[in-house]
Structure formats: C-alpha cells, structure tokens
Motif scaffolding. Structure first.
Motif, PDB file in Angstrom:
ATOM      1  N   PRO A 243       0.807  -1.232   0.000  1.00  0.00           N
ATOM      2  CA  PRO A 243       0.000   0.000   0.000  1.00  0.00           C
ATOM      3  C   PRO A 243       0.834   1.275   0.000  1.00  0.00           C
ATOM      4  O   PRO A 243       0.482   2.251  -0.678  1.00  0.00           O
ATOM      5  N   ALA A 244       1.944   1.284   0.735  1.00  0.00           N
ATOM      6  CA  ALA A 244       2.800   2.474   0.768  1.00  0.00           C
ATOM      7  C   ALA A 244       3.396   2.751  -0.611  1.00  0.00           C
ATOM      8  O   ALA A 244       3.431   3.899  -1.075  1.00  0.00           O
ATOM      9  N   LEU A 245       3.852   1.710  -1.284  1.00  0.00           N
ATOM     10  CA  LEU A 245       4.424   1.880  -2.624  1.00  0.00           C
ATOM     11  C   LEU A 245       3.362   2.369  -3.613  1.00  0.00           C
ATOM     12  O   LEU A 245       3.625   3.252  -4.441  1.00  0.00           O
ATOM     13  N   VAL A 246       2.160   1.808  -3.519  1.00  0.00           N
ATOM     14  CA  VAL A 246       1.066   2.233  -4.395  1.00  0.00           C
ATOM     15  C   VAL A 246       0.759   3.714  -4.178  1.00  0.00           C
ATOM     16  O   VAL A 246       0.557   4.474  -5.130  1.00  0.00           O
TER      17      VAL A 246
ATOM     18  N   PHE B 268      14.047  -6.546  -4.277  1.00  0.00           N
ATOM     19  CA  PHE B 268      13.837  -6.746  -5.716  1.00  0.00           C
ATOM     20  C   PHE B 268      12.374  -6.535  -6.090  1.00  0.00           C
ATOM     21  O   PHE B 268      12.053  -5.906  -7.112  1.00  0.00           O
ATOM     22  N   SER B 269      11.443  -7.043  -5.267  1.00  0.00           N
ATOM     23  CA  SER B 269      10.018  -6.920  -5.571  1.00  0.00           C
ATOM     24  C   SER B 269       9.575  -5.464  -5.558  1.00  0.00           C
ATOM     25  O   SER B 269       8.784  -5.040  -6.419  1.00  0.00           O
TER      26      SER B 269
ATOM     27  N   LEU C 105       9.259   0.063 -10.999  1.00  0.00           N
ATOM     28  CA  LEU C 105       9.620   0.258 -12.412  1.00  0.00           C
ATOM     29  C   LEU C 105       8.450  -0.059 -13.338  1.00  0.00           C
ATOM     30  O   LEU C 105       8.165   0.685 -14.284  1.00  0.00           O
ATOM     31  N   LEU C 106       7.752  -1.162 -13.068  1.00  0.00           N
ATOM     32  CA  LEU C 106       6.635  -1.551 -13.919  1.00  0.00           C
ATOM     33  C   LEU C 106       5.449  -0.598 -13.797  1.00  0.00           C
ATOM     34  O   LEU C 106       4.627  -0.494 -14.711  1.00  0.00           O
ATOM     35  N   SER C 107       5.388   0.126 -12.672  1.00  0.00           N
ATOM     36  CA  SER C 107       4.267   1.065 -12.495  1.00  0.00           C
ATOM     37  C   SER C 107       4.347   2.231 -13.480  1.00  0.00           C
ATOM     38  O   SER C 107       3.322   2.829 -13.799  1.00  0.00           O
ATOM     39  N   TYR C 108       5.537   2.547 -13.955  1.00  0.00           N
ATOM     40  CA  TYR C 108       5.676   3.637 -14.925  1.00  0.00           C
ATOM     41  C   TYR C 108       4.980   3.296 -16.243  1.00  0.00           C
ATOM     42  O   TYR C 108       4.474   4.179 -16.937  1.00  0.00           O
TER      43      TYR C 108
ATOM     44  N   VAL D 117       1.349  -4.729  -9.172  1.00  0.00           N
ATOM     45  CA  VAL D 117       0.923  -6.100  -8.877  1.00  0.00           C
ATOM     46  C   VAL D 117       1.718  -7.099  -9.721  1.00  0.00           C
ATOM     47  O   VAL D 117       2.139  -8.143  -9.224  1.00  0.00           O
ATOM     48  N   TYR D 118       1.943  -6.769 -10.990  1.00  0.00           N
ATOM     49  CA  TYR D 118       2.796  -7.626 -11.838  1.00  0.00           C
ATOM     50  C   TYR D 118       4.170  -7.819 -11.184  1.00  0.00           C
ATOM     51  O   TYR D 118       4.711  -8.924 -11.159  1.00  0.00           O
TER      52      TYR D 118
END
Length: 411
Positions: free
Chosen positions: A228-231, A364-365, A371-374, A382-383
């Motif tokens: 949640p914090a990363l989101v 790593f996660s 990176l994938l969120s960009y 989530v990916y």
C-alpha cells in the motif's frame, strides 16, 4: 503426530482470531471515536506492534527450535528462556531510547497518557512467551486463554467506548488485556522453568545467533505490508483504495497457512536431525501439497473476485476486481515459499541462505514493482510482486534441491 495436528488446529484458530478481532474493532472504535481520535489511537497501536516485532526478533522460530531440541533438559530449557528474555530486555531498552528520541526530535503530538499505554501495549506483545510453549508443544491453555481474552476485550470495548473522549480509555483497555495475557504467560513459564535471571552475554549471543531468523521475519513483513505504501507513492491515494482490498484478501488467504507450518515446525526440527533423508521427503510432500492447495484457493478467489470486491466496496471500484484477479497468482507461490522456509531451510539451520534470499527478493520486488508502475500503473505494481514471488520460488527450490542432494550424500 496427533499432538502436532492438535497444535496446528489451535494455532489456526488463534490466527483466525488475529484476523477477526482487528476487523471487528474497526466499526466499534471508528464510529465511537471519530476520525481524528481513532487515527491517533491507531497510529500508537500500529507503532507499538511494529516495535514489538523488533523485540520478538524471530524467536517464535529460533527460540522455539532451541526449546524443541533441548530434549526435556530443564536446566538447558531455563538457560534458553533466560537468555532469550535477556535479549528482549536489551532490545526493548534500545527501542525505548530510540522512540523517546524520535518523539522529542520530531516534536510528535503524543498525549502522555496515550504514550504510557502505548508502551505497555508494546511490552505486552514484545514479551509474549508463546514461543516457549510452541517449542514444548504445549500450547493448548496459552492459545485458548489468549483467544478468550481477546474476545472479552472486544466486548469491553463495545460496552465502554461510545464517544471521542474515550480514546485513551480504549487504548487502556486494549493494552490492559494484552498485558494480562503476557503476565499470565510469565506465570505459566515460572511453573515450567522456575525463576528468571538476567544474562547479558547470553542475551547478546541470542541476538547474534537469531539475527537471520529476525531478517527472515522482518523481510517477510516487508513483502506482506509494503504494497500500500508503494502504491500511494507511485499511483496516488485513489489507487490505494483499489489495491488494499485485494491485498487484504490475498494476505488473509496466505496467512492461514502460517499456523499449519508453525505447528509442524518443532516436530520437523527434531525429526530432521534423526533421519534427514526420510523427513526431507515428508517436507517436500508438505511443500507440494500447499502449492496445489494454493492453486485451488487462487482459482476459487479468481472466480469469486467480482462478487467479493462488490460486496466489500460497492460500485466505483471495478479496477479492484482486475487487481485481485492478477494478485491471485501470487497465492500458490507464496504458500510454497513459506512452506520451504519453515519445513526445510529453518529446521535444518539454513537460516542464512533463507534470510539472504528473502531480503534480496523483498528489495527486488519493490524495485521491480516501482519500475513496472511507470508503464502499467497500478497493475504494474501487482505484476512486479507476482513476478518477484515466482522468481523467489524458483530460487528457493534450486537451493532446496541442492540441500537435499548434500544431505543425501552425507547420509
């Protein structure tokens, strides 16, 4: 084996209650206290629980293993308990000093009474003695007593908390019941091992020896709670509202496996010393069984995803359904990873390999998800978590196969 099944059942019930009670507390406290006071109490409660995780230091694993292997030697058992409790005293001293400095430096708006009850809440959870009874495989009374006490505490909150002015009273009630459970635990420990003596060197040795178990548990908490914090940072607050419900469903699904593995942990720690090759086959069977159970659970949640999200959130959260249906792929792999950690790596004392891999893949996660969120926004996060979990599973499996090969050659 009947004893292990009994312990697993009890721990499973305790885990269910640990999910249920906080959920039931939300409407009681939020409606009575209001946004500001409830937020203040929740912040203190959350901080206390996080600090208690540092003091607990993974002894539910490393401490339980030491107790399980002491072979009924009461003198050795007493020494293990005294050293681990001394380690907790040392860690608590450091946490109290650090927290007081943070409060003064940041000039945090913490009410004195709330701080006192917050520290007692922290002490109560940090000094829980359940790890000792877990290692002795005598958890019936401690677990039943804790479950009953938590429901009584919930009832007391419901009766006595009715307005914002009751905020400190609410924290006092929660802290008092948690502290009562710990005090009763101390009494039960006294009946088993006798008196307590502070062992500074022994405590430091336990901190050093238990470091990798601590890394394992703390890294696992990062993987389970950092989402949640990363989101929020990468995608904004609105995305958190769509991510968090899906994550809670996944977390609850995976979390129910913990009691099964922890209940079997002391048993496997002893058995792997007696016949490593034979019992590694049993461990492999558990890992495979939980993986396939995870596949079935993931399929059920995937099918029911639309219904679950709409039931929880109502209209306007359609993207949360998509997030949940991506997230379910993490379930079998996370269950398999937990199983390999607690049935192969930890019982064989391979703490360093496990803690290193878990810490590496925790970082790593988070990096991969960011990176994938960009490119994929919320779905990208989530990916990232799902892909990281799968790669982590492959890495653990490779190391586990090598461990089995080495142990078989040694036999």
């Amino acid at each position: 084996m009947i004893l292990q099944l009994k312990n697993v059942s009890l721990l499973f019930v305790a885990q269910l209650v640990s999910y249920l009670i906080p959920i039931l507390e939300i409407p009681i406290l939020a409606r009575a206290l209001g946004v500001d006071e409830y937020g203040h109490i929740l912040l203190i409660q959350t901080t206390a629980l996080l600090c208690s995780l540092v003091v607990e230091y993974g002894y539910s694993l490393s401490g339980a293993r030491q107790v399980a292997l002491c072979g009924g030697d009461k003198k050795l058992l007493s020494n293990i308990y005294n050293e681990i409790t001394s380690a907790k005293v040392i860690l608590t001293t450091g946490m109290v000093i650090a927290s007081v400095l943070v409060i003064f430096v940041t000039n945090a708006d913490v009410k004195p009474q709330a701080a006192v009850w917050g520290y007692l809440y922290f002490f109560a959870f940090g000094f829980s003695s359940i790890w000792l009874f877990q290692g002795l495989e005598k958890i019936t009374f401690p677990v039943i007593f804790e479950v009953c006490l938590r429901f009584i505490g919930l009832l007391v909150l419901f009766i006595f908390i009715s307005q914002p002015e009751d905020a400190i009273k609410a924290l006092m009630i929660m802290s008092s019941f948690a502290l009562l459970n710990t005090v009763v635990g101390f009494y039960l420990v006294y009946k088993v091992v006798g008196g307590y003596s502070f062992k500074f060197r022994g405590g430091l040795a336990q901190i050093k020896d238990g470091f990798h178990s601590f890394l394992y548990k703390s890294s696992n908490n990062i993987m389970m709670n950092a989402g949640p914090a990363l989101v929020g940072v990468m995608c904004g607050q609105a995305a958190v509202a769509k991510f968090a419900p899906a994550e809670k469903i996944i977390k609850a699904s995976v979390g129910l496996v913990g009691p099964v593995l922890i209940g079997l942990y002391p048993y496997l720690s002893r058995k792997l010393l007696q016949s490593t090759t034979l019992n590694l086959k049993f461990s492999s069977f558990i890992v495979a069984g939980l993986f396939f159970a995870g596949v079935i659970g993931a399929a059920i949640i995937y099918v029911l995803g639309d219904y679950l999200i709409r039931l929880m959130l109502g209209p306007g959260f359609e993207e949360a359904i998509i997030i949940l249906r991506i997230f379910v792929f993490i379930i079998p792999f996370r269950m398999m990873n937990q199983a390999m950690g607690l049935t192969i790596f930890m019982p064989l004392g391979k703490d360093r390999i496990l803690s290193f891999l878990l810490m590496f893949f925790s970082v790593f996660s988070l990096i991969l998800a960011a990176l994938l969120s960009y490119t994929f926004e919320l779905k990208g996060i989530v990916y990232g978590f799902v892909v990281s979990e799968i790669v982590f599973s492959i890495s653990l499996a490779v190391f586990a196969i090598n461990i089995k090969r080495v142990e078989s050659c040694a036999c």
